[in-house]
Motif scaffolding. Structure first.
Motif, PDB file in Angstrom:
ATOM      1  N   VAL A   1      39.335  42.172  54.132  1.00 55.76           N
ATOM      2  CA  VAL A   1      39.731  43.237  54.956  1.00 55.76           C
ATOM      3  C   VAL A   1      39.976  44.508  54.113  1.00 55.76           C
ATOM      4  O   VAL A   1      40.105  45.641  54.513  1.00 55.76           O
ATOM      5  CB  VAL A   1      40.870  42.960  55.820  1.00 55.76           C
ATOM      6  N   PHE A   2      40.057  44.329  52.844  1.00 54.44           N
ATOM      7  CA  PHE A   2      40.307  45.669  51.847  1.00 54.44           C
ATOM      8  C   PHE A   2      39.486  45.616  50.790  1.00 54.44           C
ATOM      9  O   PHE A   2      39.247  44.338  49.966  1.00 54.44           O
ATOM     10  CB  PHE A   2      41.934  45.832  51.465  1.00 54.44           C
ATOM     11  N   ASP A   3      38.992  46.514  50.220  1.00 53.80           N
ATOM     12  CA  ASP A   3      38.701  46.727  48.641  1.00 53.80           C
ATOM     13  C   ASP A   3      39.679  47.300  48.024  1.00 53.80           C
ATOM     14  O   ASP A   3      40.581  47.642  48.237  1.00 53.80           O
ATOM     15  CB  ASP A   3      37.308  47.850  48.689  1.00 53.80           C
ATOM     16  N   GLN A   4      39.443  46.936  46.482  1.00 56.02           N
ATOM     17  CA  GLN A   4      40.362  47.381  45.472  1.00 56.02           C
ATOM     18  C   GLN A   4      39.715  47.946  44.194  1.00 56.02           C
ATOM     19  O   GLN A   4      38.800  47.431  43.992  1.00 56.02           O
ATOM     20  CB  GLN A   4      41.373  46.248  45.288  1.00 56.02           C
ATOM     21  N   VAL A   5      40.467  49.067  43.650  1.00 55.03           N
ATOM     22  CA  VAL A   5      39.837  49.681  42.480  1.00 55.03           C
ATOM     23  C   VAL A   5      39.869  48.239  41.438  1.00 55.03           C
ATOM     24  O   VAL A   5      40.718  47.646  41.302  1.00 55.03           O
ATOM     25  CB  VAL A   5      40.890  50.532  42.004  1.00 55.03           C
ATOM     26  N   SER A   6      38.653  48.563  40.721  1.00 52.30           N
ATOM     27  CA  SER A   6      38.705  47.338  39.805  1.00 52.30           C
ATOM     28  C   SER A   6      39.725  47.470  38.750  1.00 52.30           C
ATOM     29  O   SER A   6      39.869  48.423  38.102  1.00 52.30           O
ATOM     30  CB  SER A   6      37.212  47.605  38.796  1.00 52.30           C
ATOM     31  N   ASN A   7      40.338  46.218  38.295  1.00 53.46           N
ATOM     32  CA  ASN A   7      41.470  46.226  37.472  1.00 53.46           C
ATOM     33  C   ASN A   7      41.562  44.922  36.848  1.00 53.46           C
ATOM     34  O   ASN A   7      42.713  44.074  36.852  1.00 53.46           O
ATOM     35  CB  ASN A   7      42.949  46.436  38.358  1.00 53.46           C
ATOM     36  N   PRO A   8      40.556  44.553  36.163  1.00 54.14           N
ATOM     37  CA  PRO A   8      40.541  43.299  35.434  1.00 54.14           C
ATOM     38  C   PRO A   8      41.677  43.245  34.432  1.00 54.14           C
ATOM     39  O   PRO A   8      42.154  44.039  33.827  1.00 54.14           O
ATOM     40  CB  PRO A   8      39.154  43.450  34.695  1.00 54.14           C
ATOM     41  N   LYS A   9      42.076  41.768  34.069  1.00 52.43           N
ATOM     42  CA  LYS A   9      43.084  41.647  33.062  1.00 52.43           C
ATOM     43  C   LYS A   9      42.756  42.022  31.774  1.00 52.43           C
ATOM     44  O   LYS A   9      41.693  42.312  31.257  1.00 52.43           O
ATOM     45  CB  LYS A   9      43.501  40.157  32.943  1.00 52.43           C
ATOM     46  N   GLY A  10      43.788  42.884  31.184  1.00 53.14           N
ATOM     47  CA  GLY A  10      43.626  43.586  29.973  1.00 53.14           C
ATOM     48  C   GLY A  10      43.272  44.906  30.037  1.00 53.14           C
ATOM     49  O   GLY A  10      43.489  45.552  28.883  1.00 53.14           O
ATOM     50  N   THR A  11      42.798  45.672  31.040  1.00 48.99           N
ATOM     51  CA  THR A  11      42.532  46.929  31.274  1.00 48.99           C
ATOM     52  C   THR A  11      43.863  47.791  31.399  1.00 48.99           C
ATOM     53  O   THR A  11      45.081  47.359  31.720  1.00 48.99           O
ATOM     54  CB  THR A  11      41.503  47.274  32.512  1.00 48.99           C
ATOM     55  N   TRP A  12      43.957  48.976  31.179  1.00 55.27           N
ATOM     56  CA  TRP A  12      45.305  49.645  31.283  1.00 55.27           C
ATOM     57  C   TRP A  12      45.618  49.827  32.650  1.00 55.27           C
ATOM     58  O   TRP A  12      47.006  49.610  32.627  1.00 55.27           O
ATOM     59  CB  TRP A  12      45.008  51.170  30.755  1.00 55.27           C
ATOM     60  N   LEU A  13      44.949  49.690  33.534  1.00 54.07           N
ATOM     61  CA  LEU A  13      45.532  49.626  34.961  1.00 54.07           C
ATOM     62  C   LEU A  13      46.059  48.457  35.324  1.00 54.07           C
ATOM     63  O   LEU A  13      47.338  48.659  35.743  1.00 54.07           O
ATOM     64  CB  LEU A  13      44.023  50.014  35.795  1.00 54.07           C
ATOM     65  N   ARG A  14      45.632  47.544  34.996  1.00 55.19           N
ATOM     66  CA  ARG A  14      45.934  46.210  35.156  1.00 55.19           C
ATOM     67  C   ARG A  14      47.336  46.182  34.201  1.00 55.19           C
ATOM     68  O   ARG A  14      48.510  45.500  35.244  1.00 55.19           O
ATOM     69  CB  ARG A  14      45.035  45.053  34.735  1.00 55.19           C
ATOM     70  N   ARG A  15      47.455  46.555  33.159  1.00 54.32           N
ATOM     71  CA  ARG A  15      48.644  46.255  32.473  1.00 54.32           C
ATOM     72  C   ARG A  15      49.779  47.238  33.148  1.00 54.32           C
ATOM     73  O   ARG A  15      51.064  46.761  33.296  1.00 54.32           O
ATOM     74  CB  ARG A  15      48.478  46.681  31.089  1.00 54.32           C
ATOM     75  N   ALA A  16      49.473  48.446  33.549  1.00 53.58           N
ATOM     76  CA  ALA A  16      50.334  49.357  34.187  1.00 53.58           C
ATOM     77  C   ALA A  16      50.966  48.734  35.406  1.00 53.58           C
ATOM     78  O   ALA A  16      52.063  48.673  35.795  1.00 53.58           O
ATOM     79  CB  ALA A  16      49.828  50.683  34.466  1.00 53.58           C
ATOM     80  N   GLN A  17      49.939  48.069  36.441  1.00 59.40           N
ATOM     81  CA  GLN A  17      50.532  47.440  37.444  1.00 59.40           C
ATOM     82  C   GLN A  17      51.289  46.330  37.330  1.00 59.40           C
ATOM     83  O   GLN A  17      52.417  46.183  38.114  1.00 59.40           O
ATOM     84  CB  GLN A  17      49.182  46.853  38.359  1.00 59.40           C
ATOM     85  N   GLU A  18      50.994  45.429  36.453  1.00 57.81           N
ATOM     86  CA  GLU A  18      52.050  44.203  35.951  1.00 57.81           C
ATOM     87  C   GLU A  18      53.098  44.746  35.538  1.00 57.81           C
ATOM     88  O   GLU A  18      54.402  44.241  35.831  1.00 57.81           O
ATOM     89  CB  GLU A  18      51.283  43.454  35.123  1.00 57.81           C
ATOM     90  N   LYS A  19      53.542  45.864  34.890  1.00 57.83           N
ATOM     91  CA  LYS A  19      54.659  46.358  34.283  1.00 57.83           C
ATOM     92  C   LYS A  19      55.529  47.028  35.172  1.00 57.83           C
ATOM     93  O   LYS A  19      56.637  46.688  35.585  1.00 57.83           O
ATOM     94  CB  LYS A  19      54.278  47.413  33.240  1.00 57.83           C
ATOM     95  N   LEU A  20      54.794  47.577  36.244  1.00 58.02           N
ATOM     96  CA  LEU A  20      55.592  48.055  37.560  1.00 58.02           C
ATOM     97  C   LEU A  20      56.041  47.049  38.313  1.00 58.02           C
ATOM     98  O   LEU A  20      56.984  47.178  38.924  1.00 58.02           O
ATOM     99  CB  LEU A  20      54.712  49.158  38.199  1.00 58.02           C
ATOM    100  N   GLN A  21      55.274  46.036  38.545  1.00 56.85           N
ATOM    101  CA  GLN A  21      55.355  44.785  39.390  1.00 56.85           C
ATOM    102  C   GLN A  21      56.593  44.319  38.819  1.00 56.85           C
ATOM    103  O   GLN A  21      57.614  43.724  39.584  1.00 56.85           O
ATOM    104  CB  GLN A  21      54.442  44.043  39.431  1.00 56.85           C
TER     105      GLN A  21
END
Length: 334
Positions: free
Chosen positions: A231-251
């Motif tokens: 029901v939703f798309d999501q911006v690509s954020n494979p493990k190891g990318t800066w976006l995923r690292r930022a999301q995991e840190k914020l989490q």
């Protein structure tokens, strides 16, 4: 090119869109609005409202961990029927649940905004009381949200309780039975992998619900929500990318995940935060019997965890082709 919604849309569909819009708002911004309102009232002539509420909050502080305060008026609201019909969402029963027992229901996958779990276990729109007579569902939610004034009362009325061991144990200890503690096992971190076509579950090292079930001798019920990730798309954020690292840190810092999701808008179909109209089928499996042990060993927990994964995979394989999942697609666990 923006694809706008036609001007002539049946009233039923407009009401469905309105119901989902308020749900998205409630999920993303209502808590923040409630907090701002509580603080802002203190600096107006209506300051007494916040003071009285704070007094009530103090007196009522243990309610979330003592079974909550579900209210049928909210759970049976017609708004949720329109919400359910928007996708639509269907609850599928494969076995009876004995109202003389309590159960731990493990919900997969979390999805972005956990639409299936909300519709099926926080409202009565999909017919939970008729499918499982004598049972009362309680969906676990991050304890953080029960510290927000006004908002806490809203989610309590829906049958939500804090996702901590004490809150779940309080319900599972009740000897008269009839309680279903619903846990989205992957939690907020799993939402970072929620996108169409994804069947990856955060489960390999998630064993707290297994220990909880053993300590109370509570049967485990697997539930898989087909279509939850569609029901939703999501911006690509494979493990190891800066976006995923930022999301995991914020989490880790905030306790909540921040998936960059998108789908459609209210008046156009090209972009926005409204979910797509994709069907969701939440299939509730057969209970897995659990032997009670107050202090289970790591080996006993691992053994039941392995058995549970096999039980869940069997449920997925038995039903996947009915709900549009290709035959060669299987669950993967991280």
């Amino acid at each position: 090119m923006v694809k706008f919604a036609p001007l002539k849309i049946p009233l039923e569909r407009r009401l469905q869109t309105a119901a989902v819009l308020q749900w998205v708002f409630s999920f993303l911004a209502l808590a923040q609005c409630c907090l701002v309102l509580f603080i802002a009232l203190l600096f107006t002539r209506f300051w007494l409202i916040s003071v009285l509420y704070a007094t009530w909050w103090f007196l009522d502080i243990d309610t979330p961990s003592k079974g909550g305060r579900p209210h049928r008026l909210l759970r049976q609201s017609i708004v949720w029927r329109y919400f359910k019909d928007y996708f639509p969402i269907t609850l599928v029963k494969t076995a009876d649940l004995d109202p003389r027992q309590n159960y731990v229901l493990a919900f997969h996958p979390h999805g972005v905004l956990i639409a299936g779990a909300f519709a099926n276990f926080c409202t009565e729109a999909t017919g939970f009381p008729d499918l499982f007579p004598g049972m009362s569902p309680y969906l676990l939610m991050l304890p953080l949200w029960f510290r927000v004034p006004f908002f806490r009362d809203y989610i309590l009325a829906g049958g939500l309780i804090p996702s901590d061991r004490d809150s779940a144990s309080y319900l599972l200890r009740k000897k008269d039975g009839g309680n279903v503690v619903v846990i989205a096992i992957g939690g907020a971190p799993e939402s970072l992998d929620a996108r169409p076509g994804a069947y990856t579950l955060l489960l390999k090292n998630r064993k707290g619900f297994i220990k909880l079930a053993i300590q109370h001798g509570t049967p485990l019920v697997p539930a898989f929500s087909f279509g939850e990730n569609e029901v939703f798309d999501q911006v690509s954020n494979p493990k190891g990318t800066w976006l995923r690292r930022a999301q995991e840190k914020l989490q880790k810092i905030m306790g909540v995940a921040l998936p960059l999701f998108h789908a459609r808008g209210v008046f156009q179909y090209s972009f926005g935060l409204m979910p797509y109209r994709k069907p969701i089928f939440t299939v509730v499996g057969k209970p897995l019997k659990v032997e009670m042990k107050s202090n289970p060993s790591p080996e006993e927990i691992d053994e039941l965890h392995k058995k549970y994964i096999e039980h869940l995979c069997q449920l997925f394989e038995e039903h996947k082709t009915k709900y549009g999942v290709p035959e060669d697609v299987h669950l993967t666990f991280i």
